[in-house]
Design an enzyme around this catalytic site. Structure first.
Site, short mmCIF file in Angstrom:
data_model
loop_
_atom_site.label_atom_id
_atom_site.label_comp_id
_atom_site.label_asym_id
_atom_site.label_seq_id
_atom_site.Cartn_x
_atom_site.Cartn_y
_atom_site.Cartn_z
N GLU A 195 67.45 -60.07 33.29
CA GLU A 195 66.67 -60.11 32.05
C GLU A 195 66.41 -61.55 31.65
O GLU A 195 67.33 -62.38 31.62
CB GLU A 195 67.42 -59.39 30.92
CG GLU A 195 66.65 -59.42 29.60
CD GLU A 195 67.42 -58.80 28.46
OE1 GLU A 195 67.36 -57.55 28.32
OE2 GLU A 195 68.09 -59.54 27.70
N HIS B 120 59.25 -55.74 28.41
CA HIS B 120 59.86 -55.02 27.29
C HIS B 120 58.77 -54.69 26.28
O HIS B 120 57.82 -55.45 26.09
CB HIS B 120 60.91 -55.89 26.61
CG HIS B 120 62.16 -56.09 27.41
ND1 HIS B 120 63.40 -56.17 26.84
CD2 HIS B 120 62.35 -56.24 28.74
CE1 HIS B 120 64.32 -56.36 27.78
NE2 HIS B 120 63.70 -56.41 28.95
N LYS C 110 64.57 -38.75 26.65
CA LYS C 110 63.73 -39.82 27.21
C LYS C 110 63.27 -39.45 28.62
O LYS C 110 62.11 -39.71 28.98
CB LYS C 110 64.51 -41.14 27.23
CG LYS C 110 64.83 -41.69 25.84
CD LYS C 110 65.71 -42.93 25.92
CE LYS C 110 66.10 -43.41 24.54
NZ LYS C 110 66.98 -44.61 24.57
#
Length: 326
Positions: A24, A84, A192
């Site tokens: 990340e 993101h 989800k």
């Protein structure tokens, strides 16, 4: 029915199982931080990770910077860049425009997040026409992609050749900030998945059992998508305490005490990386499909962790830097 004298066998997979590696990155907040950020990006890209995710601030404050970073990674490296995307406080129309903007820039992978409400505003309420959860955001991503494909045959073809991938976040021990339990997080992850998520990434954790027990419960509940282990190299006690403030996930007291007792950053780094390698190896041995490393834009701890579990793809850092045109 197979003849017992000639039983059928499941074909063996060719090659050995190699877990994924991903990192990340956080876009630089000001121009002065950009050179150091891109040096970190080069170092991480040089080991050929499976993907690199690029954060996107709550409320979209660094939307343009995040898009530029993702676009640069897509254009200048062979590494998959995941954008993101947050939705808290934004209208459905605004979020749809952001999604379309990223898709137009060639982005084909997203990490769908709700994001954090504004701090210091106790009376704040999300807009009635907003996207109120990451579950709704996953559905909206699929809807925008479908609408683009329906309106343009070229977009449909590109989507067929490079299907859109949607990652989601999950808290393996419950989300302290949202007050959810592990059981509730399992239920949310299943929702989800049903909304169209492709895989999940856990928030950081410090005990292997936190991950393995969560995965076991998720599988029992019907979750089938891959669940990637998210890890933070535990090399800086100050960072660990700051992360607790941000996420509510507290580092074990014994880990903080051991780090605080060390005299130098070098000693803390060595100790923290060793403990992180132990954790990473434990979850890999338990069947984790890969490691997602929260770098906080520091490549040294991340690369030491990856190398410690034998997943550093390249050892000659200089050679691949020329390939990453950053």
């Amino acid at each position: 029915m197979a003849d017992e004298a000639h039983p059928t066998h499941t074909p063996a997979l060719r090659g050995s199982h190699r877990p994924t590696v991903s990192f990340e990155l956080m876009p630089p907040r000001n121009p002065s931080a950009a050179p150091r950020f891109w040096e970190t990006a080069r170092r991480l890209v040089a080991v050929h990770p499976d993907f690199v995710s690029v954060t996107y601030g709550a409320g979209g404050g660094d939307r343009a910077t995040a898009r530029d970073v993702v676009s640069t990674l897509l254009a200048g490296t062979p590494v998959l860049a995941i954008a993101h995307l947050t939705c808290v406080g934004a209208s459905r129309e605004d979020v749809s425009e952001v999604i379309d903007d990223f898709l137009e820039a060639g982005v084909r992978a997203f990490l769908a997040l709700r994001g954090d409400p504004p701090k210091g505003q106790p009376d704040w309420r999300p807009p009635t026409d907003g996207v109120h959860s990451s579950i709704e955001l996953v559905r909206l991503l699929r809807e925008v992609e479908s609408a683009r494909a329906a309106a343009d045959p070229s977009s449909a073809l590109r989507g067929a050749a490079r299907p859109m991938s949607i990652a989601v976040a999950t808290f393996a021990n419950g989300n302290p900030g949202a007050g959810t339990t592990r059981e509730q997080e399992v239920c949310r992850l299943l929702e989800k998945q049903q909304a169209g998520a492709s895989f999940a990434i856990t928030q950081l954790f410090y005990e292997a059992e936190t991950y393995t027990e969560f995965v076991a419960e998720a599988r029992a509940a019907g979750v089938t998508i891959p669940i990637l282990a998210g890890l933070l190299p535990a090399t800086e006690p100050k960072r660990l305490r700051r992360v607790e403030e941000l996420t509510g996930v507290a580092a074990p007291a014994h880990l903080l005490e051991a780090l605080d007792a060390l005299d130098t950053p070098e000693a803390q780094h060595a100790y923290g990386v060793a403990r992180s390698i132990e954790l990473a190896q434990a979850v890999l041995d338990a069947g984790a499909p890969g490691l997602h490393v929260y770098t906080f834009n520091r490549h040294e701890p991340a690369l030491d962790l990856v190398e410690g579990v034998g997943l550093r793809h390249r050892h000659d850092d200089d050679a691949p830097l020329a390939e990453a045109r950053l």
